[in-house]
Design a protein around this motif. Structure first.
Motif, PDB file in Angstrom:
ATOM      1  N   LEU A  11      88.716  76.675  40.977  1.00  0.00           N
ATOM      2  CA  LEU A  11      88.742  75.243  41.328  1.00  0.00           C
ATOM      3  C   LEU A  11      88.134  75.037  42.856  1.00  0.00           C
ATOM      4  O   LEU A  11      88.403  75.576  43.674  1.00  0.00           O
ATOM      5  CB  LEU A  11      90.111  74.706  41.126  1.00  0.00           C
ATOM      6  CG  LEU A  11      90.632  73.138  41.399  1.00  0.00           C
ATOM      7  CD1 LEU A  11      89.777  72.480  40.309  1.00  0.00           C
ATOM      8  CD2 LEU A  11      92.147  73.117  41.469  1.00  0.00           C
ATOM      9  N   SER A  12      87.343  73.961  42.733  1.00  0.00           N
ATOM     10  CA  SER A  12      86.539  73.568  43.694  1.00  0.00           C
ATOM     11  C   SER A  12      86.532  71.812  44.165  1.00  0.00           C
ATOM     12  O   SER A  12      86.355  71.230  43.216  1.00  0.00           O
ATOM     13  CB  SER A  12      85.079  74.050  43.737  1.00  0.00           C
ATOM     14  OG  SER A  12      84.364  73.700  44.924  1.00  0.00           O
ATOM     15  N   ILE A  13      87.273  71.785  45.205  1.00  0.00           N
ATOM     16  CA  ILE A  13      87.593  70.413  45.736  1.00  0.00           C
ATOM     17  C   ILE A  13      87.108  69.947  47.158  1.00  0.00           C
ATOM     18  O   ILE A  13      86.795  70.991  47.944  1.00  0.00           O
ATOM     19  CB  ILE A  13      89.058  70.033  45.450  1.00  0.00           C
ATOM     20  CG1 ILE A  13      90.083  70.807  46.204  1.00  0.00           C
ATOM     21  CG2 ILE A  13      89.562  70.086  43.951  1.00  0.00           C
ATOM     22  CD1 ILE A  13      91.318  70.513  46.077  1.00  0.00           C
ATOM     23  N   GLN A  14      87.364  68.547  47.499  1.00  0.00           N
ATOM     24  CA  GLN A  14      87.086  68.301  48.932  1.00  0.00           C
ATOM     25  C   GLN A  14      88.219  68.170  49.468  1.00  0.00           C
ATOM     26  O   GLN A  14      89.259  67.834  48.899  1.00  0.00           O
ATOM     27  CB  GLN A  14      86.304  67.085  48.792  1.00  0.00           C
ATOM     28  CG  GLN A  14      85.157  66.954  48.095  1.00  0.00           C
ATOM     29  CD  GLN A  14      84.183  67.819  48.827  1.00  0.00           C
ATOM     30  OE1 GLN A  14      83.411  68.815  48.457  1.00  0.00           O
ATOM     31  NE2 GLN A  14      83.803  67.490  50.175  1.00  0.00           N
ATOM     32  N   GLU A  17      91.684  65.847  48.601  1.00  0.00           N
ATOM     33  CA  GLU A  17      91.996  65.598  47.122  1.00  0.00           C
ATOM     34  C   GLU A  17      92.991  66.601  46.767  1.00  0.00           C
ATOM     35  O   GLU A  17      93.628  67.475  47.567  1.00  0.00           O
ATOM     36  CB  GLU A  17      90.636  66.152  46.375  1.00  0.00           C
ATOM     37  CG  GLU A  17      89.561  65.323  46.473  1.00  0.00           C
ATOM     38  CD  GLU A  17      88.194  65.746  45.631  1.00  0.00           C
ATOM     39  OE1 GLU A  17      87.456  65.078  45.493  1.00  0.00           O
ATOM     40  OE2 GLU A  17      88.217  66.844  45.285  1.00  0.00           O
ATOM     41  N   ASN A  18      93.658  66.345  45.628  1.00  0.00           N
ATOM     42  CA  ASN A  18      94.778  67.066  44.802  1.00  0.00           C
ATOM     43  C   ASN A  18      94.453  68.079  44.011  1.00  0.00           C
ATOM     44  O   ASN A  18      93.198  68.229  43.679  1.00  0.00           O
ATOM     45  CB  ASN A  18      95.827  66.166  44.286  1.00  0.00           C
ATOM     46  CG  ASN A  18      96.411  65.057  44.934  1.00  0.00           C
ATOM     47  OD1 ASN A  18      96.604  65.152  46.402  1.00  0.00           O
ATOM     48  ND2 ASN A  18      96.920  64.142  44.548  1.00  0.00           N
ATOM     49  N   ALA A  19      95.101  69.184  44.261  1.00  0.00           N
ATOM     50  CA  ALA A  19      94.534  70.406  43.476  1.00  0.00           C
ATOM     51  C   ALA A  19      95.718  70.688  42.672  1.00  0.00           C
ATOM     52  O   ALA A  19      96.980  70.849  42.901  1.00  0.00           O
ATOM     53  CB  ALA A  19      94.314  71.477  44.146  1.00  0.00           C
ATOM     54  N   THR A  20      95.403  70.979  41.265  1.00  0.00           N
ATOM     55  CA  THR A  20      96.458  71.127  40.203  1.00  0.00           C
ATOM     56  C   THR A  20      96.080  72.474  39.483  1.00  0.00           C
ATOM     57  O   THR A  20      94.941  72.513  39.032  1.00  0.00           O
ATOM     58  CB  THR A  20      96.503  70.114  39.107  1.00  0.00           C
ATOM     59  OG1 THR A  20      97.046  68.669  39.703  1.00  0.00           O
ATOM     60  CG2 THR A  20      97.662  70.214  38.081  1.00  0.00           C
ATOM     61  N   THR A  77      99.120  68.611  46.999  1.00  0.00           N
ATOM     62  CA  THR A  77      98.508  67.338  47.405  1.00  0.00           C
ATOM     63  C   THR A  77      97.849  67.301  48.770  1.00  0.00           C
ATOM     64  O   THR A  77      97.990  68.298  49.583  1.00  0.00           O
ATOM     65  CB  THR A  77      99.779  66.242  47.522  1.00  0.00           C
ATOM     66  OG1 THR A  77     100.583  66.550  48.489  1.00  0.00           O
ATOM     67  CG2 THR A  77     100.453  66.029  46.225  1.00  0.00           C
ATOM     68  N   ALA A  78      96.889  66.245  48.820  1.00  0.00           N
ATOM     69  CA  ALA A  78      96.035  66.194  50.373  1.00  0.00           C
ATOM     70  C   ALA A  78      95.691  67.421  50.789  1.00  0.00           C
ATOM     71  O   ALA A  78      96.066  68.004  51.867  1.00  0.00           O
ATOM     72  CB  ALA A  78      96.856  65.473  51.186  1.00  0.00           C
ATOM     73  N   SER A  79      94.916  68.243  49.940  1.00  0.00           N
ATOM     74  CA  SER A  79      94.571  69.510  50.295  1.00  0.00           C
ATOM     75  C   SER A  79      93.598  69.627  51.508  1.00  0.00           C
ATOM     76  O   SER A  79      93.093  68.557  52.085  1.00  0.00           O
ATOM     77  CB  SER A  79      93.699  70.070  49.158  1.00  0.00           C
ATOM     78  OG  SER A  79      92.307  69.529  48.901  1.00  0.00           O
ATOM     79  N   ARG A  80      93.811  71.032  52.471  1.00  0.00           N
ATOM     80  CA  ARG A  80      92.946  71.054  53.597  1.00  0.00           C
ATOM     81  C   ARG A  80      92.331  72.300  53.159  1.00  0.00           C
ATOM     82  O   ARG A  80      92.453  73.103  52.273  1.00  0.00           O
ATOM     83  CB  ARG A  80      93.980  71.251  54.584  1.00  0.00           C
ATOM     84  CG  ARG A  80      95.206  70.361  54.857  1.00  0.00           C
ATOM     85  CD  ARG A  80      96.168  70.757  55.635  1.00  0.00           C
ATOM     86  NE  ARG A  80      97.130  69.773  55.740  1.00  0.00           N
ATOM     87  CZ  ARG A  80      98.444  69.842  56.244  1.00  0.00           C
ATOM     88  NH1 ARG A  80      98.761  71.168  56.549  1.00  0.00           N
ATOM     89  NH2 ARG A  80      99.368  68.859  56.298  1.00  0.00           N
ATOM     90  N   VAL A 110      88.242  74.767  49.076  1.00  0.00           N
ATOM     91  CA  VAL A 110      88.652  73.275  49.495  1.00  0.00           C
ATOM     92  C   VAL A 110      87.420  73.286  50.628  1.00  0.00           C
ATOM     93  O   VAL A 110      87.662  73.925  51.585  1.00  0.00           O
ATOM     94  CB  VAL A 110      90.171  73.040  50.005  1.00  0.00           C
ATOM     95  CG1 VAL A 110      90.169  71.572  50.645  1.00  0.00           C
ATOM     96  CG2 VAL A 110      91.150  73.291  49.071  1.00  0.00           C
ATOM     97  N   SER A 111      86.572  72.301  50.467  1.00  0.00           N
ATOM     98  CA  SER A 111      85.613  72.106  51.191  1.00  0.00           C
ATOM     99  C   SER A 111      85.945  70.911  52.208  1.00  0.00           C
ATOM    100  O   SER A 111      86.434  70.059  51.868  1.00  0.00           O
ATOM    101  CB  SER A 111      84.181  71.790  50.484  1.00  0.00           C
ATOM    102  OG  SER A 111      84.072  72.751  49.478  1.00  0.00           O
ATOM    103  N   PRO A 112      85.410  71.252  53.416  1.00  0.00           N
ATOM    104  CA  PRO A 112      85.716  70.060  54.558  1.00  0.00           C
ATOM    105  C   PRO A 112      84.916  68.962  54.267  1.00  0.00           C
ATOM    106  O   PRO A 112      83.737  68.895  53.390  1.00  0.00           O
ATOM    107  CB  PRO A 112      85.219  70.734  55.813  1.00  0.00           C
ATOM    108  CG  PRO A 112      85.315  72.373  55.478  1.00  0.00           C
ATOM    109  CD  PRO A 112      84.987  72.436  54.112  1.00  0.00           C
TER     110      PRO A 112
END
Lengths: 112, 117
Positions: A11-14, A17-20, A77-80, A110-112
């Motif tokens: 899973l790749s997010i910014q 964002e939330n990650a599930t 939530t509110a990933s870092r 999680v990308s900055p």
């Protein structure tokens, strides 16, 4: 085998964002645990949810458990960027002695 | 202070050799484990000891012999190493679960990466 399956595998997010992540397992359980593994490191316990619980929170983590569907989800939530790691669910179905069986893991980036 | 410590962290050896990995925990736990994590990150339990007594042995080849001299130590000796033994081996500890109120999270060491050439 009792080994759980996790979804997605990656899973790749910014940031922000939330990650599930989802975990499915095969047998009845007493509890389900989530662990985190940073690259090249050991696993670290995040949260435990018992079979008679449906939801649990810890900081930015929210875990749900649906024993009828034999599934669990972990929401961050509110990933870092520092949340980048692999996440594993682990089920304990044994009686008497603890025997955790781990899922296949989700790699979170999680990308900055 | 390190809670669960394993040595060595890295081990590179030839096929056919015998090697050992040591583990110590200072958490006062009475149960210790060896897990194997393969190249795809699958983590599988190998052995578990409770108060020096073997309680879980997950059909691991008998080339693998765990030994627990006391409840704070669990070592893993591997004879006649094979290419397929290459993996990261994790030691972990917890308290014995004696009923439904399991509060036993596992505490893991940092792993010992074994490479068999």
């Amino acid at each position: 085998s009792q080994q759980g399956e996790e979804d997605p595998q990656a899973l790749s997010i910014q940031e922000g964002e939330n990650a599930t992540m989802n975990c499915s397992y095969k047998t009845s359980i007493n509890n389900l645990q989530w662990y985190r593994q940073n690259s090249g490191r050991g696993l670290v316990h995040l949260i435990l949810i018992r079979s008679n619980e449906r939801e649990k929170h810890s900081g930015r983590l929210r875990v749900t458990l649906d024993t009828s569907k034999k599934s669990s989800s972990l929401l961050i939530t509110a990933s870092r960027a520092a949340d980048t790691a692999s996440y594993f669910c682990a089920t304990d179905a044994a009686t008497g002695f603890q025997k955790l069986v781990f899922g296949t893991g989700t790699r979170l980036l999680v990308s900055p | 202070d390190t809670a669960v410590s394993q040595t060595p962290k890295y081990l590179v050896t030839q096929m056919g050799n015998d090697k050992s990995i040591k583990c110590e925990q200072n958490l006062g736990h009475d149960t210790m484990y060896w897990y194997k994590q393969d190249s795809k990150k699958f983590l599988k339990i190998m052995f578990s000891y409770n108060n020096k007594e073997l309680i879980i042995n997950e059909t691991v080849p008998n080339r693998f012999s765990p030994k627990s001299p006391d409840k704070a130590h669990l070592n893993l000796h591997i004879n006649s190493l094979e290419l397929g033994d290459s993996a990261v081996y994790f030691c972990a500890s917890s308290n014995r679960w004696t009923g439904r109120m399991n509060t036993g999270e596992l505490f893991f060491g940092e792993g010992s990466r074994l490479t068999v050439l």
